[in-house]
Design a protein around this motif. Structure first.
Motif, short mmCIF file in Angstrom:
data_model
loop_
_atom_site.label_atom_id
_atom_site.label_comp_id
_atom_site.label_asym_id
_atom_site.label_seq_id
_atom_site.Cartn_x
_atom_site.Cartn_y
_atom_site.Cartn_z
N SER A 1 -9.46 -12.66 8.90
CA SER A 1 -10.02 -11.41 9.42
C SER A 1 -9.11 -10.22 9.13
CB SER A 1 -10.27 -11.53 10.93
OG SER A 1 -9.06 -11.71 11.63
N ILE A 2 -7.81 -10.43 9.20
CA ILE A 2 -6.87 -9.33 8.92
C ILE A 2 -6.96 -8.91 7.46
CG2 ILE A 2 -4.42 -8.73 8.72
CD1 ILE A 2 -3.94 -10.53 11.20
N VAL A 3 -6.95 -9.89 6.56
CA VAL A 3 -7.01 -9.56 5.13
C VAL A 3 -8.34 -8.88 4.81
CG1 VAL A 3 -6.98 -10.45 2.78
CG2 VAL A 3 -5.43 -11.41 4.49
N ASN A 4 -9.43 -9.38 5.36
CA ASN A 4 -10.74 -8.75 5.11
C ASN A 4 -10.76 -7.31 5.60
OD1 ASN A 4 -11.96 -10.90 3.81
ND2 ASN A 4 -12.67 -11.84 5.72
N GLU A 5 -10.07 -7.06 6.68
CA GLU A 5 -9.98 -5.69 7.21
C GLU A 5 -9.35 -4.76 6.18
OE1 GLU A 5 -6.98 -3.43 10.30
OE2 GLU A 5 -7.65 -5.46 10.83
N TYR A 6 -8.24 -5.20 5.57
CA TYR A 6 -7.55 -4.36 4.59
C TYR A 6 -8.33 -4.30 3.28
CZ TYR A 6 -3.30 -4.03 7.43
OH TYR A 6 -2.39 -3.74 8.42
N ALA A 7 -8.89 -5.45 2.86
CA ALA A 7 -9.60 -5.51 1.58
C ALA A 7 -10.85 -4.65 1.59
CB ALA A 7 -9.94 -6.95 1.24
N SER A 8 -11.52 -4.56 2.73
CA SER A 8 -12.74 -3.76 2.80
C SER A 8 -12.45 -2.27 2.65
CB SER A 8 -13.46 -4.02 4.13
OG SER A 8 -12.63 -3.62 5.23
N ALA A 9 -11.23 -1.88 2.97
CA ALA A 9 -10.86 -0.47 2.89
C ALA A 9 -10.09 -0.13 1.61
CB ALA A 9 -10.01 -0.08 4.10
N ASP A 10 -9.64 -1.16 0.84
CA ASP A 10 -8.83 -0.93 -0.35
C ASP A 10 -9.27 -1.91 -1.44
OD1 ASP A 10 -6.85 -0.54 -2.30
OD2 ASP A 10 -5.28 -0.23 -0.81
N ALA A 11 -9.95 -1.40 -2.45
CA ALA A 11 -10.50 -2.25 -3.51
C ALA A 11 -9.42 -2.92 -4.35
CB ALA A 11 -11.42 -1.41 -4.40
N ARG A 12 -8.19 -2.46 -4.22
CA ARG A 12 -7.11 -3.07 -5.01
C ARG A 12 -6.66 -4.41 -4.43
NH1 ARG A 12 -3.11 2.01 -4.88
NH2 ARG A 12 -3.76 1.81 -2.69
N ILE A 13 -7.16 -4.75 -3.26
CA ILE A 13 -6.78 -6.02 -2.61
C ILE A 13 -7.85 -7.06 -2.89
CG2 ILE A 13 -6.28 -7.16 -0.42
CD1 ILE A 13 -5.27 -4.48 0.64
N ARG A 14 -7.44 -8.17 -3.50
CA ARG A 14 -8.34 -9.28 -3.77
C ARG A 14 -7.94 -10.48 -2.91
NH1 ARG A 14 -9.69 -9.67 -10.27
NH2 ARG A 14 -10.71 -7.63 -10.44
N GLN B 1 0.82 -1.22 0.00
CA GLN B 1 0.00 0.00 0.00
C GLN B 1 0.85 1.27 0.00
OE1 GLN B 1 -2.50 -0.90 3.48
NE2 GLN B 1 -4.26 -1.03 2.10
N ALA B 2 2.08 1.16 0.45
CA ALA B 2 2.97 2.33 0.53
C ALA B 2 3.67 2.62 -0.80
CB ALA B 2 4.02 2.12 1.62
N GLN B 3 3.35 1.87 -1.85
CA GLN B 3 4.03 2.06 -3.13
C GLN B 3 3.75 3.45 -3.71
OE1 GLN B 3 6.26 -0.25 -4.69
NE2 GLN B 3 6.03 -0.90 -2.54
N THR B 4 4.79 4.03 -4.30
CA THR B 4 4.65 5.34 -4.92
C THR B 4 3.92 5.25 -6.26
OG1 THR B 4 6.82 5.14 -5.97
CG2 THR B 4 6.74 6.22 -3.82
N TYR B 5 3.83 4.06 -6.80
CA TYR B 5 3.08 3.80 -8.03
C TYR B 5 1.76 3.13 -7.64
CZ TYR B 5 1.83 1.79 -12.57
OH TYR B 5 1.17 1.45 -13.72
N GLY B 6 0.65 3.70 -8.08
CA GLY B 6 -0.64 3.29 -7.54
C GLY B 6 -1.44 2.29 -8.34
N ASN B 7 -1.05 2.02 -9.59
CA ASN B 7 -1.87 1.11 -10.42
C ASN B 7 -1.44 -0.34 -10.18
OD1 ASN B 7 -3.75 0.22 -12.24
ND2 ASN B 7 -2.58 0.80 -14.06
#
Length: 646
Positions: A126-139, A95-101
């Protein structure tokens, strides 16, 4: 002294006993000395100085936002009961990447859906779902069962829809500029103005299809960096010796579709197998010489305990063997004592005549020793051409003993004879002054073989299979030159390949690697003892195909003493052929460690002319750097130490 004891931990003591059991006392002591040796340039402060700064990170973000043609990078990660700290750190480093795509595709084999699921599995979910719910780029996909590392990785690939697929382990970290640097290289495209780039060894278009970066290791807390792995540009022989590419790897989706996914029958070396298959079919292969991936090193990881997965070594051997078979090569692959490193012996698909060219002046006993060692060779289809250069009459009496038949060839005085094994020996008399290039170009005129073996008269080959090993590599279609590992009489290393553009005495034109290193040491990442490709090797012991020698135009006669072998190797490289360093071909080179300075006015002037010749003809590689040598290494020292930018 206290600092040394403070660094000793139970984990390191256990690791030490493992190494002792595996290597035995002698080799264990050698490796211990290598570990204890102080770095020329300490890595931790070097890394802090070279990582992306806060200012650079902000600049990259703004620059990346302007890239309308930027590809989507899908990072695939197989999960299995990943500890919370490591999992969160991994995701946040993406998530900290300077390139966003980008897209992060996580396939979880922890078994959270089972009734008897380990609590760790549910925590991962539960941890992954936490991040995925806030960031659509995570599958994320929670698999119904653990499919092993290959199956879980393929499941993650199935989630990806990016233009490029990048691979990451579940407990590792990306530097914030990793994706930015990759996309920057993709957008720039492949260029090779001087024909010397170390890219794929097969003809292809100019688009990158495979990229990799440098890496290091981090400790459990992810803050202490150590053991940097600074890599060369694509090096097929090094890749067959060790999976040096590893992380961070990205391949174009179209390449992945051609080669197929990760194969479970190579588990333990599934990445090695995949990389080899990609390398076979890739167009341009790009390398980014920056530390952009951090491999977490803890007691369960293979990086810390290489002996924990012997099956991985066996799988690696099979991966190399299958790779070679796909290319029609029936070679013998043998694991070395250094876990994860291999030796490849190439077969003699034919038995051509080898012409050994030996320039010589006086030093009868030296020449006698050289020829005697040649006669011990287990490969018998050779001839010896001695290029005589202004010796005294006593030397000619020796020639009369070994080549008693006087003759004249095209106006040149020659002597012919037979060695003990029946091989032809010819002494061709060269009347002009010393010029190493002219001597070799003159000598090959009397050669009948389809392969030339250039050899100094102060070389004494070790063992008896050296010509067979040398020829096995040189018979390969993609190879033009094969060089040897040379020792001084005290068994320290005199030559283990040449890097162009480094060296103090040669004023940055090129230098032998690992000069002065103890012969039983293997150097940085075992490079002194591995088959690998270089831009050049020394002509003190060098085999080359006759047709390649002729296509390259032989040796440049303006280079009478210095750099003629470097120039010749670069001409062969420009023909698209590889220059292979073969460490299992070994010899003593009775050249003095201090040959003497170029201190007379004539020698100084000649040396300066030769330097200028190299600068005029090879400015590209001298300016841009040797593709087989990482630009973060020193341009002064020849032991793969870090470049000191202080």
């Amino acid at each position: 002294m206290m600092s040394i004891f403070q660094k000793i931990t139970v984990q390191k003591v256990v690791k030490g006993f493992r190494y002792l059991k595996h290597y035995g006392w002698k080799e264990f002591i050698i490796r211990l000395q290598e570990k204890m040796e102080a770095e020329n340039v300490p890595y931790e402060p070097w890394y802090e100085k070279h990582k992306a700064t806060a200012e650079q990170i902000e600049k990259q973000k703004k620059q990346a936002e302007k890239w309308n043609d930027a590809p989507k990078i899908s990072i695939v990660v197989p999960l299995f009961k990943t500890p919370e700290t490591f999992l969160r750190a991994m995701i946040e480093s993406v998530q900290a990447q300077t390139y966003g795509n980008w897209q992060l595709c996580l396939a979880d084999g922890s078994g959270a859906g089972d009734e008897d699921a380990d609590p760790k599995a549910s925590l991962v979910q539960s941890i992954v779902n936490e991040y995925a719910s806030a960031d659509a780029r995570i599958r994320y996909e929670c698999l119904t069962e653990n499919q092993g590392i290959a199956g879980n990785t393929n499941a993650a690939i199935a989630l990806a829809d990016g233009d490029w697929i990048a691979f990451m382990d579940h407990d590792d970290l990306l530097a914030p500029d990793a994706l930015f640097e990759m996309v920057k290289m993709i957008r720039q495209g492949f260029h090779d103005e001087d024909g010397l780039a170390a890219t794929a060894y097969r003809e292809a278009g100019n688009d990158y299809e495979m990229l990799y970066t440098d890496e290091d290791k981090v400790d459990m807390d992810g803050k202490t960096h150590f053991q940097p792995h600074l890599k060369p540009d694509f090096n097929i022989d090094l890749l067959r010796s060790n999976n040096y590419i590893t992380h961070f790897l990205a391949v174009k989706r179209s390449l992945l579709d051609r080669v197929g996914g990760i194969r479970s029958d190579f588990d333990g070396a599934q990445d090695y197998d995949f990389i080899l298959r990609c390398a076979e079919q890739a167009g341009a292969i790009g390398h980014i010489p920056r530390i952009l991936y951090h491999w977490r090193c803890h007691k369960e990881s293979t990086s810390e305990n290489p002996f924990s997965k012997q099956y991985a070594v066996d799988a690696g051997k099979r991966a190399i063997g299958e790779h070679l078979k796909r290319l029609g090569v029936d070679a013998v692959v043998t694991p070395t004592k250094d876990m994860g490193f291999y030796e490849v012996e190439y077969p003699l698909t034919e038995q051509p005549l080898v012409s050994i060219i030996i320039p010589s002046k006086d030093e009868v006993e030296t020449l006698r020793k050289c020829i005697a060692a040649v006669e011990k060779s287990s490969y018998g289809n050779y001839e010896v051409i001695v290029v005589e250069n202004n010796s005294c009459e006593d030397t000619f009496r020796y020639y009369g003993d070994i080549a008693p038949q006087e003759t004249t060839v095209d106006g040149t005085r020659c002597m012919e004879g037979k060695l003990a094994g029946g091989q032809r020996i010819c002494v061709a008399v060269y009347m002009e002054g010393f010029n190493y290039s002219k001597l070799n170009n003159f000598g090959v005129k009397f050669a009948k073989g389809s392969y030339y073996l250039l050899m100094n008269n102060d070389i004494e080959m070790i063992g008896n299979d050296w010509m067979k090993r040398m020829l096995g590599s040189c018979l390969r279609e993609e190879v033009g030159i094969v060089g040897a590992k040379l020792f001084y009489p005290d068994h320290t290393i005199q030559h283990a390949g040449i890097v162009v553009g480094i060296g103090g005495s040669a004023r940055g034109i090129g230098d032998n690697m690992f000069v002065g290193l103890a012969g039983d040491r293997s150097g940085y990442m075992h490079k002194a003892s591995l088959q690998l490709d270089y831009s050049a090797v020394t002509a003190a012991c060098l085999m080359v195909k006759r047709e390649i020698y002729e296509q390259a135009g032989g040796f440049e006669e303006q280079l009478a003493v210095a750099f003629n072998d470097v120039d010749f190797c670069l001409k062969v490289r420009r023909l698209g052929k590889l220059v292979v360093y073969e460490p299992h071909v070994q010899a003593y080179h009775y050249e003095s460690k201090s040959r003497g300075a170029e201190d007379s006015p004539e020698k100084t002037a000649r040396f300066q002319r030769e330097i200028e010749y190299m600068r005029n003809h090879w400015i590209g590689i001298l300016k841009n750097g040797d593709p087989y040598y990482n630009p973060n290494f020193s341009s002064v020292y020849n032991n793969y130490s870090l470049k000191d930018n202080s």
